[in-house]
Scaffold this motif. Sequence first.
Motif, PDB file in Angstrom:
ATOM      1  N   LEU A   1      51.763  48.011  26.363  1.00 18.73           N
ATOM      2  CA  LEU A   1      51.506  47.078  27.472  1.00 18.73           C
ATOM      3  C   LEU A   1      51.214  45.697  26.924  1.00 18.73           C
ATOM      4  O   LEU A   1      50.676  45.562  25.824  1.00 18.73           O
ATOM      5  CB  LEU A   1      50.227  47.485  28.234  1.00 18.73           C
TER       6      LEU A   1
ATOM      7  N   LEU B   1      48.963  42.495  28.412  1.00 19.19           N
ATOM      8  CA  LEU B   1      48.067  42.146  29.520  1.00 19.19           C
ATOM      9  C   LEU B   1      47.589  40.708  29.386  1.00 19.19           C
ATOM     10  O   LEU B   1      47.254  40.262  28.288  1.00 19.19           O
ATOM     11  CB  LEU B   1      46.828  43.048  29.520  1.00 19.19           C
ATOM     12  N   GLN B   2      47.551  40.022  30.519  1.00 18.87           N
ATOM     13  CA  GLN B   2      46.814  38.754  30.567  1.00 18.87           C
ATOM     14  C   GLN B   2      45.601  39.031  31.448  1.00 18.87           C
ATOM     15  O   GLN B   2      45.733  39.321  32.651  1.00 18.87           O
ATOM     16  CB  GLN B   2      47.679  37.638  31.158  1.00 18.87           C
ATOM     17  N   ILE B   3      44.434  38.962  30.830  1.00 26.30           N
ATOM     18  CA  ILE B   3      43.202  39.383  31.509  1.00 26.30           C
ATOM     19  C   ILE B   3      42.577  38.176  32.202  1.00 26.30           C
ATOM     20  O   ILE B   3      42.584  37.065  31.653  1.00 26.30           O
ATOM     21  CB  ILE B   3      42.247  40.011  30.469  1.00 26.30           C
TER      22      ILE B   3
ATOM     23  N   VAL C   1      38.333  45.921  31.310  1.00 25.55           N
ATOM     24  CA  VAL C   1      39.654  46.507  31.041  1.00 25.55           C
ATOM     25  C   VAL C   1      39.492  47.744  30.143  1.00 25.55           C
ATOM     26  O   VAL C   1      40.079  48.805  30.389  1.00 25.55           O
ATOM     27  CB  VAL C   1      40.595  45.450  30.403  1.00 25.55           C
TER      28      VAL C   1
ATOM     29  N   ILE D   1      46.992  51.997  35.114  1.00 22.53           N
ATOM     30  CA  ILE D   1      47.766  50.764  35.347  1.00 22.53           C
ATOM     31  C   ILE D   1      47.449  50.216  36.744  1.00 22.53           C
ATOM     32  O   ILE D   1      47.308  49.018  36.941  1.00 22.53           O
ATOM     33  CB  ILE D   1      49.275  51.029  35.120  1.00 22.53           C
TER      34      ILE D   1
ATOM     35  N   LEU E   1      44.211  48.406  36.602  1.00 21.25           N
ATOM     36  CA  LEU E   1      44.280  47.142  35.849  1.00 21.25           C
ATOM     37  C   LEU E   1      44.698  45.973  36.743  1.00 21.25           C
ATOM     38  O   LEU E   1      44.440  44.820  36.416  1.00 21.25           O
ATOM     39  CB  LEU E   1      45.272  47.267  34.685  1.00 21.25           C
ATOM     40  N   LYS E   2      45.293  46.305  37.893  1.00 21.14           N
ATOM     41  CA  LYS E   2      45.800  45.235  38.774  1.00 21.14           C
ATOM     42  C   LYS E   2      44.695  44.260  39.154  1.00 21.14           C
ATOM     43  O   LYS E   2      44.906  43.050  39.196  1.00 21.14           O
ATOM     44  CB  LYS E   2      46.423  45.834  40.039  1.00 21.14           C
TER      45      LYS E   2
ATOM     46  N   THR F   1      43.707  41.898  35.906  1.00 19.71           N
ATOM     47  CA  THR F   1      44.683  41.189  35.066  1.00 19.71           C
ATOM     48  C   THR F   1      45.597  40.294  35.899  1.00 19.71           C
ATOM     49  O   THR F   1      45.845  40.567  37.078  1.00 19.71           O
ATOM     50  CB  THR F   1      45.568  42.211  34.303  1.00 19.71           C
TER      51      THR F   1
ATOM     52  N   ARG G   1      48.609  39.292  34.383  1.00 22.26           N
ATOM     53  CA  ARG G   1      49.951  39.748  33.968  1.00 22.26           C
ATOM     54  C   ARG G   1      49.820  41.139  33.348  1.00 22.26           C
ATOM     55  O   ARG G   1      48.905  41.372  32.548  1.00 22.26           O
ATOM     56  CB  ARG G   1      50.503  38.745  32.940  1.00 22.26           C
ATOM     57  N   ARG G   2      50.710  42.034  33.754  1.00 23.63           N
ATOM     58  CA  ARG G   2      50.737  43.391  33.183  1.00 23.63           C
ATOM     59  C   ARG G   2      52.186  43.757  32.937  1.00 23.63           C
ATOM     60  O   ARG G   2      52.903  44.095  33.873  1.00 23.63           O
ATOM     61  CB  ARG G   2      50.216  44.464  34.183  1.00 23.63           C
ATOM     62  N   ASP G   3      52.646  43.687  31.725  1.00 23.01           N
ATOM     63  CA  ASP G   3      54.018  44.120  31.433  1.00 23.01           C
ATOM     64  C   ASP G   3      53.925  45.484  30.749  1.00 23.01           C
ATOM     65  O   ASP G   3      53.282  45.604  29.698  1.00 23.01           O
ATOM     66  CB  ASP G   3      54.712  43.146  30.473  1.00 23.01           C
TER      67      ASP G   3
END
Length: 356
Positions: free
Chosen positions: A266, A268-270, A280, A325, A328-329, A332, A334-336
Amino acid sequence: MPRDPERLNAIDTSILDLVAQRIDILRQAGGAELPAEANARIQAAVDRTATDHQIDPERLRTLLRHVASLSAAELEPRRVAYLGPQHSYSHLAALKYFGDAATLTPESTIAAVFDAVVRGQAAMGIVPVENSTDGRVVDTLGMFVQNPVNICGEVLLPIHHYLLSSTPRDQIVEIYSKPQALSQCRGWLAQHMPDVHLKELSSTAAAAKLAAEQPGVAAIASEAAGREYGLNVIAASIEDNPNNVTRFAVLGGHEPSSSGDDKTALVLQIIHRPGALADVMNVFKTHNLNLTWIESYPMPAGPNEYLFFLELEGHKQDATVMAAIEDLKALTIRRDVLGSYPRGRETAESKSAAGT
Ligand SMILES: O=C(O)C(=O)C[C@]1(C(=O)O)C=C[C@@H](O)C=C1
């Protein structure tokens, strides 16, 4: 006991018939297997036969991987891009994963490998991600930040570096290699060649190629690269850590289904607030997910802002991974999900591949 050519002929013909049958089964099923799935299946078959018949598992693996590789090449010839030229460690990792019947295409930079996959010039690519001595491969992480290309597999390759030159050791004035390779040999270089100038190049194999053209220059590269460019081995296994391993990601391709022993990567931008990273981490703790990698990477846009690369045990279709996941929404920006893939194994065979 005399050899029995007729029986041996009959066995060889049966082997070829079985290979043809194998290709027919795949053709009827719609095409080649995903390399990650084929490799995981081969592993299980090899373990069984090696134990039952007391045969070296590495030899059996090489044989079956070659059969899988030639079946895939027969059904769907696919180009695979790697950081070249030939005999770079990326090339050795590609051979380990795709077998020697694949169409492997060298690119001159890691960025060009990503580019070839994104533009569809190559069906898949292979790039170094991290090294056990030196940590992350920064050019690769930078490309994932710009281009979240999916990962469908991983390869662990033990790395043994050689100092190669056509100049005698006491007349070497410059050593060329990729920054990661120079760094993995930093201690050895400081002790044995403290006054030699170091020059960074795009790959170890590119360094070997240039060293062959320039008197007074040595390269740090694989032994195979040295052979290819006619260089002498000045010193062998000069990596500071004898257990030096690089992990490569296989880019593009279809996502393999769960093998039962998978990892998920993954980016992530936290959200930038106190305790956000701890929150997280708590998501992974709550869902009992084991992290195998975490790396921060500065955001191109601003200071004190970071992206996080993470890898956890499990497949993205596992209920626990899906739930994490989802959680995490809220934490965060960004979550790729880069992909899920079977865990790579560091085999003895790859130990010799890296050195030969
Ligand atoms: O230059 C090469 O031969 C590569 O394949 C790249 C690379 C890397 O950047 O990590 C791969 C493995 C070794 O750790 C050294 C170099």
